[in-house]
Each structure stands twice: as structure tokens, then as C-alpha cells.
Design an enzyme around this catalytic site. Sequence first.
Site: not given
Lengths: 147, 147
Positions: A22, A30, A109, A131-133
Site C-alpha cells: 500500500h 514511454d 517534468r 508524455y506517455g508516462n
Amino acid sequence: MLKTLDPLLGPDLLHALAAMGHGDELAIVDANFPGAACARRLVRVDGADATQVLAAVLSLLPLDDFVESPIASMAVVDAPDTLPPVVQAFQRLAEGFEARPLVVEPLPREHFYARAREAFAVVQTAETRLYGNVLLRKGVVRPEGPH
Amino acid sequence: MLKTLDPLLGPDLLHALAAMGHGDELAIVDANFPGAACARRLVRVDGADATQVLAAVLSLLPLDDFVESPIASMAVVDAPDTLPPVVQAFQRLAEGFEARPLVVEPLPREHFYARAREAFAVVQTAETRLYGNVLLRKGVVRPEGPH
């Protein structure tokens, strides 16, 4: 290959997901992300994009409902208030798996990098969309019955 | 803890199951078995008996339907033709998960040890019933649709 599991959940990714507790965080990143340089523990899924990997992960990983926002993205450098389409897709996927509305927290970033360095694991995908993170915070599996 | 998975499926056991391929064998063994001495790869599940672990494993692991008997047990030393109650329980569990009748192959004790030494992994449980050992041969997950 195992019954009922998404085939993208290979041995190393399953091990990381099951070992997390947890509040531990997982970064799905990306193809441009400096994964090997910043991960405490790196898992590569070279054959899939970030939304495919996110869907596989969320089939097993509960998101934290103790915090307002269990998902964080990387803010667009020149337009920090816009959510790029790939991040909107992350949000829709997560809302579907969790069956509740979710707020995505865009991080500057360098803050995203800092959180990824502290994350339990980083999963590097073949995602080519910028920005595929996404950072996910693990929640709890509640026991069945009246607890 | 992960959604939908039996809590006995910890990180190391999940890793082993997912890493196995068609025809690889997994031994689930009792508390008397010389697991650490003979395993190529040992996973301990100290909090559960062998039938509980078998049920958890079979929730994900398909058994081989290319061979007549994908399950082997350790034959009783003085009564090789009898199946002890714990082995009968293994058989019923496996038949339930596979939804087909299954033949259990009793192996002489030394043959069972030899197969366990060659197995992909050995899962040592807290099982106290004698002969509470079983070898499983992994099958395939077939694609959906007309293949």
C-alpha cells in the site's frame, strides 16, 4: 502464459506488482523515458504501448483510495494545464477499472523524474506518444465480508 | 495482494508460474520433503497446506492436455497401488479446475525425487500429511477464437 491473466503480465512484472504494498508507486513510461538510468527496478515490456500495459497492470493492481489522486502524469512543458490525449486515455482506463472518477495530478517534468526514481519499479514500454508516462499509487485489497 | 488472485500466490510463486512453458513441471511438496536440497528453484509457502497451494496454483496454471497424465504423485512405499487421501484430494481439485477426468501417475519415491530435481520449481508447503506431494505438468493457454 497463464489462465485469466493478460499476456503482457510477464514474470518480472507480476513479481513487482505482487511485491508492492500500500502506497508503493509504479511508473509506466514511454520509449523516450530514461528508465534504465533512474529505475530502482526496471521491467521492460517492449512489445506494447503504455495504454496496453496500463490496462494489464490495472487488471490486478488496485489504486489507492486513501489519497485524492492515485495517478500522476508528466505536465506538458509549455502548457502545464492541458492533459495530452495519451494522459486522457490513462485517466479513462483507470476510471474504468476503479469504477470511480479519478483526478490525474500533472507533475513538472523534473518532479516526475524524482518520483520515478523513488518508485518501487519502472515499467518501460514501446510507447511513442510524447508524455506517455504515468505514476500509479498502489491501494489495498479489502477482505470480503463485513470488515 | 493483488485483485482477483489467491493471496497464496506471492511474488516468487507468480514469477515461477509465469516463467514456465509448455511441458515444464512444478512440484508442490510437503513439509518433510527435501525441497532445499533438490530444487533447481525453491519457493516456500510456509503458511498453507499442499491442497491450498495446489488450488491457488491451478487457478492460473493450465495442465497439459497433450499427455495422458499431467499429474504425478509419490507412490506409497508398501502399497504402491493405493492413492492416499491427500493424493485423492489433489486429483479431485485438479479435475475440478480442468473440468475433465485426470489420471494420477504414482511414481516410486526415488523417481519422484528425480522428477522434482528436474522440475522448473519446487514449492514447499506446510503440508503435514504423508505423501502430500504432487508434480504438475504445465499445459498451454489457447488463443480465443477459431485457431
